[in-house]
Each structure stands twice: as structure tokens, then as C-alpha cells.
Design a protein around this motif. Structure first.
Motif, PDB file in Angstrom:
ATOM      1  N   SER A 137      39.636   4.387   6.346  1.00  0.00           N
ATOM      2  CA  SER A 137      38.404   4.596   6.874  1.00  0.00           C
ATOM      3  C   SER A 137      37.271   3.436   6.735  1.00  0.00           C
ATOM      4  O   SER A 137      37.419   3.108   5.755  1.00  0.00           O
ATOM      5  CB  SER A 137      38.008   5.949   7.136  1.00  0.00           C
ATOM      6  OG  SER A 137      36.989   6.401   5.775  1.00  0.00           O
ATOM      7  N   THR A 138      36.494   3.368   7.741  1.00  0.00           N
ATOM      8  CA  THR A 138      35.231   2.429   7.312  1.00  0.00           C
ATOM      9  C   THR A 138      34.475   2.963   5.912  1.00  0.00           C
ATOM     10  O   THR A 138      33.663   2.121   5.271  1.00  0.00           O
ATOM     11  CB  THR A 138      34.283   2.304   8.559  1.00  0.00           C
ATOM     12  OG1 THR A 138      33.929   3.566   9.058  1.00  0.00           O
ATOM     13  CG2 THR A 138      34.924   1.558   9.669  1.00  0.00           C
ATOM     14  N   PRO A 161      31.914  -3.652   9.069  1.00  0.00           N
ATOM     15  CA  PRO A 161      31.838  -2.345   8.255  1.00  0.00           C
ATOM     16  C   PRO A 161      31.440  -3.195   6.754  1.00  0.00           C
ATOM     17  O   PRO A 161      31.546  -4.393   6.557  1.00  0.00           O
ATOM     18  CB  PRO A 161      33.171  -1.648   8.232  1.00  0.00           C
ATOM     19  CG  PRO A 161      34.087  -2.762   8.696  1.00  0.00           C
ATOM     20  CD  PRO A 161      33.267  -3.570   9.603  1.00  0.00           C
ATOM     21  N   LEU A 213      43.148   0.742   9.583  1.00  0.00           N
ATOM     22  CA  LEU A 213      41.685   1.251   9.602  1.00  0.00           C
ATOM     23  C   LEU A 213      41.551   2.150  10.755  1.00  0.00           C
ATOM     24  O   LEU A 213      41.540   1.656  11.977  1.00  0.00           O
ATOM     25  CB  LEU A 213      41.005   0.046   9.916  1.00  0.00           C
ATOM     26  CG  LEU A 213      39.371   0.324   9.612  1.00  0.00           C
ATOM     27  CD1 LEU A 213      38.979   0.884   8.394  1.00  0.00           C
ATOM     28  CD2 LEU A 213      38.474  -0.969   9.861  1.00  0.00           C
ATOM     29  N   GLY A 216      38.411   1.752  13.056  1.00  0.00           N
ATOM     30  CA  GLY A 216      38.003   0.136  13.210  1.00  0.00           C
ATOM     31  C   GLY A 216      38.350  -0.069  14.645  1.00  0.00           C
ATOM     32  O   GLY A 216      38.888   0.335  15.718  1.00  0.00           O
TER      33      GLY A 216
END
Length: 332
Positions: A137-138, A161, A213, A216
Motif C-alpha cells: 500500500s502507499t 506517494p 500497489l 495506487g
């Protein structure tokens, strides 16, 4: 002031080549390369030029085109993402498999699919401990420098990010020139890069891994062509990428009116012939039935007696006489 990038050198010797299912040929001048031209096709034939961006795979559609339109030469032209629209505008390409969105007042576009974004990082990065099926994840890369290439196709309308890479004095560094440079940079474990999955595969190396991601941006891909040049050949390509059959196509590959009329006439002729055969067969069956009934009757008569010339039956074992005369007996 920008500092030179870390000296990460060329890809590791013996590193994995680009995935052949997604990779295109190397573009020497960075702008255009015509590939996959059938040398057996007559060069005097009319041609259609389909551009595609790195990571796109037009091969399946090209195969259908060549089956459906063998009299039109198809040239596949690889272009960098930012070169697609200028090529369409100047007529260097007739249509393209390119990145969306586009200016809808100038170009028509059909969305084809959206690519998932992935995070690329060194095998020495902490995230490399994740299993292959795990995602990122970010929040997981919030403290990492994120290298964004100048040819980026993800962050035009989305925030990047992580943090901006800086030099030792804290000055922001310029973007790396290309996606290949971004992948080579993260191989030195000085940050991460976020790319569409197809480009991560295209620039794959042994010392770099990637994971999806989950939050994302995506990279939409579509079929693009100039709005004012929607030709029959473009319509044919639209039908191909949408999975239309040749009979339902709106383009040049669809049967002509004469061909359709001939096909309908042929179908009508076959139907009429089938009806005639059915009638003949039915008539033969009725005659056979009548003939069978006659034979059956004769057989029955044979069991009951012999037919007289006058129409009656001679009395025998299996039948009574049919004469209407008086009965013989005492009352005569």
C-alpha cells in the motif's frame, strides 16, 4: 541544485530479459520503429499503420486482421507514449494502442483495459521479504524516495506517494529520464519506483522485484484514432478489438451487399430444394403405403378365399361367403 544519479550501471549480466509476451523491440531513435511486417505481403498493397506503446501487446489483434484482411498490409509501429498523439495527428499512424485519456474533441478512443500499478524495489529492500502473492500500500512506502521517470504515465493526475528524492544537501533531484533509468536506480536500493505492471515486466531485472500497489493509480489503455479519420479500416479494427465476428463487422471485412444477396439466394435455393426432396419422399411413402395396403389386402383375401371374377369371395377356411342370396337350409 541537482546531483548526478547514483552510478548503478547497466542491467546485471545474465539478468532476466523482458517478458516476451509483453515486450516490444528496442527503439533505437526513441521515436519510431516499424516491426512485424510480413515480408511475403506485396509492398504495393494498401497499408494500415497501427502504433502501440511499450508494454502493449497488439499481436492477437494483428493476427485477426491478417486473417480477415489479407489484402491490406498491417504495419505495427512502436512509439513512446508521448509520441502517439503527434503521430496520429500527422498521419504517421492510422490508429494506436495508447494511454488514456485523450482530447475527445480531436481523438476518438475505446477503452480496452486498465493496468494495475506495482512498486519496484531492490531485492535488498525490506519489502523484498514479502511473499509473491502479497501486496503493498502507499502507507508501506510513505518514507521511501519514489523515482518518477520523465516518461511516467501514472501520476499526471495523481499525487506521487512517498517522498521526493533529494541530494545530500536536501535539494530535490530531477526526474530520471526514462522508465528503464528508474528501474536501474531502484536496483541500487536508493528508493522505489511505481510503474504500470507491463512496464515493470518489460524492464525486469534479477536484482529488482515488484509487488502490486493496492491503492495506487491505474494506467488505462485504449484504441485511439483521429476523430475526423474514422475510415472503413478503422471500423474494421474497432470490430476486431471488440471481438466482433466478420459477419457483424461494420468495416470493410463485412460482406458486401452483393455477397449478402448471393448468400441469401443460395440459402433460399437450398431451402427450396429441401422442400422438393421432402415432398418427393412423402409422395413415395404414400404410394408405398397404398401398395403395401393392397398387398396386405390380397394377403388377407388369400387367407379367407380366392377372389372371384364377379367380385365375391369363394368360401374358404378364413371367411364367410359375401353372397346376398338366400341361405341354404330347411326353410327353403
Amino acid at each position: 541544485m541537482s546531483q548526478p544519479l547514483p552510478d548503478v550501471g547497466p542491467p546485471v549480466p545474465g539478468g532476466d530479459p523482458a517478458d516476451p509476451s509483453t515486450a516490444g523491440p528496442e527503439v533505437e531513435d526513441g521515436t519510431e520503429l516499424v516491426e512485424d511486417v510480413d515480408v511475403h505481403v506485396d509492398p504495393s498493397l494498401p497499408r494500415f499503420r497501427l502504433a502501440y506503446v511499450p508494454g502493449a501487446t497488439p499481436g492477437k489483434w494483428a493476427s485477426v486482421w491478417r486473417e480477415r484482411l489479407p489484402d491490406v498490409r498491417l504495419d505495427l509501429v512502436q512509439l513512446e507514449s508521448d509520441a502517439v498523439l503527434p503521430a496520429l495527428g500527422t498521419g504517421k499512424a492510422d490508429a494506436a494502442i495508447g494511454r488514456l485519456p485523450v482530447d475527445k474533441e480531436v481523438f476518438s478512443a475505446i477503452p480496452l483495459y486498465e493496468e494495475t500499478s506495482v512498486v519496484c524495489f531492490s531485492r535488498d529492500h525490506l519489502l523484498a521479504a514479502l511473499d509473491e502473492e502479497e501486496t503493498v500500500s502507499t502507507a508501506d512506502i510513505a518514507g521511501d524516495p519514489v523515482w518518477v521517470p520523465a516518461d511516467d504515465v501514472l501520476f499526471a493526475a495523481h499525487p506521487v506517494p512517498g517522498v521526493v528524492p533529494v541530494d545530500p544537501d536536501g535539494n530535490p533531484l530531477d526526474r530520471v529520464p526514462t522508465t528503464a533509468d528508474a528501474v536501474a536506480t531502484v536496483a541500487a536500493n536508493v528508493g522505489v519506483a511505481v510503474l504500470p505492471m507491463s512496464l515493470a515486466r518489460l524492464h525486469r531485472r534479477k536484482d529488482v522485484v515488484y509487488r502490486p500497489l493496492v491503492d495506487g493509480p491505474t494506467a488505462p489503455v485504449g484504441l485511439i484514432w483521429p476523430y475526423d479519420r474514422t475510415t472503413d479500416l478503422v471500423e474494421e479494427l474497432v470490430g476486431i478489438v471488440r471481438g466482433r465476428t466478420v459477419n457483424s463487422s461494420r468495416g470493410r471485412g463485412r460482406p458486401t451487399a452483393q455477397q449478402a444477396e448471393d448468400a441469401a439466394a443460395g440459402a433460399a435455393g437450398k431451402s427450396a430444394m429441401a422442400r422438393v426432396k421432402k415432398q418427393v419422399k412423402s409422395g413415395s411413402g404414400g404410394a408405398a403405403g397404398r401398395s403395401g395396403a393392397g398387398r396386405s389386402g390380397a394377403k388377407a383375401g388369400g387367407r379367407g378365399g380366392v377372389q372371384r371374377a364377379g367380385g365375391g369371395l369363394q368360401r374358404g377356411k378364413g371367411a364367410r361367403p359375401t353372397s346376398k342370396g338366400k341361405k341354404k337350409g330347411k326353410g327353403k
